[in-house]
Design a protein around this motif. Structure first.
Motif, PDB file in Angstrom:
ATOM      1  N   VAL A  49       0.847  -1.192   0.000  1.00 53.79           N
ATOM      2  CA  VAL A  49       0.000   0.000   0.000  1.00 53.79           C
ATOM      3  C   VAL A  49       0.883   1.242   0.000  1.00 53.79           C
ATOM      4  N   VAL A  50       0.523   2.203  -0.846  1.00 55.37           N
ATOM      5  CA  VAL A  50       1.216   3.498  -0.926  1.00 55.37           C
ATOM      6  C   VAL A  50       0.161   4.580  -0.697  1.00 55.37           C
ATOM      7  N   TYR A  51       0.494   5.579   0.125  1.00 60.12           N
ATOM      8  CA  TYR A  51      -0.436   6.683   0.340  1.00 60.12           C
ATOM      9  C   TYR A  51       0.348   7.992   0.383  1.00 60.12           C
ATOM     10  N   GLY A  52      -0.355   9.087   0.169  1.00 58.52           N
ATOM     11  CA  GLY A  52       0.303  10.382   0.225  1.00 58.52           C
ATOM     12  C   GLY A  52      -0.623  11.489  -0.211  1.00 58.52           C
ATOM     13  N   GLN A  53      -0.009  12.625  -0.529  1.00 62.89           N
ATOM     14  CA  GLN A  53      -0.766  13.809  -0.933  1.00 62.89           C
ATOM     15  C   GLN A  53      -0.050  14.447  -2.109  1.00 62.89           C
ATOM     16  N   HIS A  54      -0.820  14.854  -3.115  1.00 59.86           N
ATOM     17  CA  HIS A  54      -0.270  15.473  -4.320  1.00 59.86           C
ATOM     18  C   HIS A  54      -0.734  16.922  -4.411  1.00 59.86           C
ATOM     19  N   ASP A  55       0.190  17.840  -4.662  1.00 59.54           N
ATOM     20  CA  ASP A  55      -0.109  19.260  -4.837  1.00 59.54           C
ATOM     21  C   ASP A  55      -0.603  19.472  -6.268  1.00 59.54           C
ATOM     22  N   ARG A  56      -1.895  19.743  -6.433  1.00 56.65           N
ATOM     23  CA  ARG A  56      -2.485  19.887  -7.766  1.00 56.65           C
ATOM     24  C   ARG A  56      -2.001  21.129  -8.501  1.00 56.65           C
ATOM     25  N   GLY A  84       9.699   7.154  -0.914  1.00 53.75           N
ATOM     26  CA  GLY A  84       8.957   7.448   0.300  1.00 53.75           C
ATOM     27  C   GLY A  84       9.537   6.775   1.526  1.00 53.75           C
ATOM     28  N   VAL A  85       8.767   6.843   2.588  1.00 52.77           N
ATOM     29  CA  VAL A  85       9.163   6.280   3.872  1.00 52.77           C
ATOM     30  C   VAL A  85       8.358   5.009   4.100  1.00 52.77           C
ATOM     31  N   PHE A  86       9.053   3.907   4.387  1.00 51.13           N
ATOM     32  CA  PHE A  86       8.381   2.657   4.706  1.00 51.13           C
ATOM     33  C   PHE A  86       8.024   2.655   6.186  1.00 51.13           C
ATOM     34  N   TRP A  87       6.764   2.364   6.475  1.00 49.70           N
ATOM     35  CA  TRP A  87       6.298   2.265   7.856  1.00 49.70           C
ATOM     36  C   TRP A  87       5.873   0.835   8.131  1.00 49.70           C
ATOM     37  N   LYS A  88       6.534   0.176   9.084  1.00 51.64           N
ATOM     38  CA  LYS A  88       6.108  -1.156   9.496  1.00 51.64           C
ATOM     39  C   LYS A  88       4.766  -1.051  10.224  1.00 51.64           C
ATOM     40  N   GLU A  89       4.602   0.012  11.028  1.00 51.84           N
ATOM     41  CA  GLU A  89       3.337   0.268  11.723  1.00 51.84           C
ATOM     42  C   GLU A  89       3.235   1.762  11.994  1.00 51.84           C
ATOM     43  N   ASN A 132      -4.988   8.920  11.930  1.00 54.72           N
ATOM     44  CA  ASN A 132      -6.415   9.228  12.069  1.00 54.72           C
ATOM     45  C   ASN A 132      -7.177   8.149  12.833  1.00 54.72           C
ATOM     46  N   GLY A 133      -6.571   7.615  13.883  1.00 56.32           N
ATOM     47  CA  GLY A 133      -7.238   6.616  14.705  1.00 56.32           C
ATOM     48  C   GLY A 133      -7.170   5.197  14.178  1.00 56.32           C
ATOM     49  N   SER A 134      -6.486   4.994  13.040  1.00 55.21           N
ATOM     50  CA  SER A 134      -6.335   3.658  12.470  1.00 55.21           C
ATOM     51  C   SER A 134      -4.860   3.286  12.442  1.00 55.21           C
ATOM     52  N   THR A 135      -4.587   2.009  12.595  1.00 53.28           N
ATOM     53  CA  THR A 135      -3.209   1.531  12.503  1.00 53.28           C
ATOM     54  C   THR A 135      -2.973   1.002  11.099  1.00 53.28           C
ATOM     55  N   ILE A 136      -1.962   1.539  10.445  1.00 52.77           N
ATOM     56  CA  ILE A 136      -1.575   1.108   9.102  1.00 52.77           C
ATOM     57  C   ILE A 136      -0.332   0.243   9.248  1.00 52.77           C
ATOM     58  N   MET A 137      -0.340  -0.914   8.615  1.00 51.89           N
ATOM     59  CA  MET A 137       0.790  -1.840   8.694  1.00 51.89           C
ATOM     60  C   MET A 137       1.432  -1.983   7.317  1.00 51.89           C
ATOM     61  N   ASN A 138       2.773  -2.010   7.294  1.00 50.16           N
ATOM     62  CA  ASN A 138       3.539  -2.278   6.075  1.00 50.16           C
ATOM     63  C   ASN A 138       3.064  -1.437   4.891  1.00 50.16           C
ATOM     64  N   ALA A 139       3.280  -0.139   4.982  1.00 50.38           N
ATOM     65  CA  ALA A 139       2.849   0.782   3.930  1.00 50.38           C
ATOM     66  C   ALA A 139       3.956   1.800   3.658  1.00 50.38           C
ATOM     67  N   ILE A 140       3.854   2.455   2.512  1.00 53.27           N
ATOM     68  CA  ILE A 140       4.808   3.487   2.133  1.00 53.27           C
ATOM     69  C   ILE A 140       4.097   4.829   2.089  1.00 53.27           C
ATOM     70  N   GLU A 141       4.643   5.804   2.820  1.00 54.44           N
ATOM     71  CA  GLU A 141       4.160   7.179   2.750  1.00 54.44           C
ATOM     72  C   GLU A 141       4.971   7.857   1.650  1.00 54.44           C
ATOM     73  N   ALA A 142       4.333   8.136   0.525  1.00 55.08           N
ATOM     74  CA  ALA A 142       5.037   8.630  -0.663  1.00 55.08           C
ATOM     75  C   ALA A 142       5.475  10.084  -0.499  1.00 55.08           C
ATOM     76  N   ILE A 143       6.706  10.344  -0.882  1.00 52.61           N
ATOM     77  CA  ILE A 143       7.227  11.703  -1.014  1.00 52.61           C
ATOM     78  C   ILE A 143       7.070  12.131  -2.467  1.00 52.61           C
ATOM     79  N   SER A 144       7.312  11.175  -3.383  1.00 52.44           N
ATOM     80  CA  SER A 144       7.098  11.462  -4.807  1.00 52.44           C
ATOM     81  C   SER A 144       6.636  10.197  -5.524  1.00 52.44           C
ATOM     82  N   VAL A 145       5.815  10.409  -6.548  1.00 49.46           N
ATOM     83  CA  VAL A 145       5.360   9.345  -7.439  1.00 49.46           C
ATOM     84  C   VAL A 145       5.603   9.866  -8.848  1.00 49.46           C
TER      85      VAL A 145
END
Length: 93
Positions: A36-43, A60-65, A69-82
């Protein structure tokens, strides 16, 4: 930081309240593996290269956990660039 390439599957795009940023989440797939990859893009900068079956490189940054927003995300990448992969810009340009 990590750099990883693959195909976008299951993309979801949502405008934030200002409508200047696009919050995104997708699965980045390579063969039988995906993450899973998540992030924010400047339009205001350009259109995001986020569409189904688009070949991209994610930095991006790999997060094991991570708690978000009140949810736990496991094994995901917070994207800096795509960016499209391979790049359409020559390396020596």
């Amino acid at each position: 930081l990590i750099s990883i390439q693959g195909l976008i599957t299951q993309p979801e795009l949502h405008l934030d309240e200002s409508e200047l940023f696009l919050d995104f989440v997708f699965r980045l797939s390579q063969g039988n593996h995906s993450i899973v990859v998540y992030g924010q893009h400047d339009r205001t900068r350009s259109a995001p290269p986020i569409s189904l079956n688009q070949s991209v490189e994610v930095i991006g940054v790999f997060w094991k956990e991570q708690d978000r927003n009140g949810s736990t995300i496991m094994n995901a990448i917070e994207a800096i660039s795509v960016t499209p992969y391979p790049s359409s810009i020559p390396e020596n340009a």
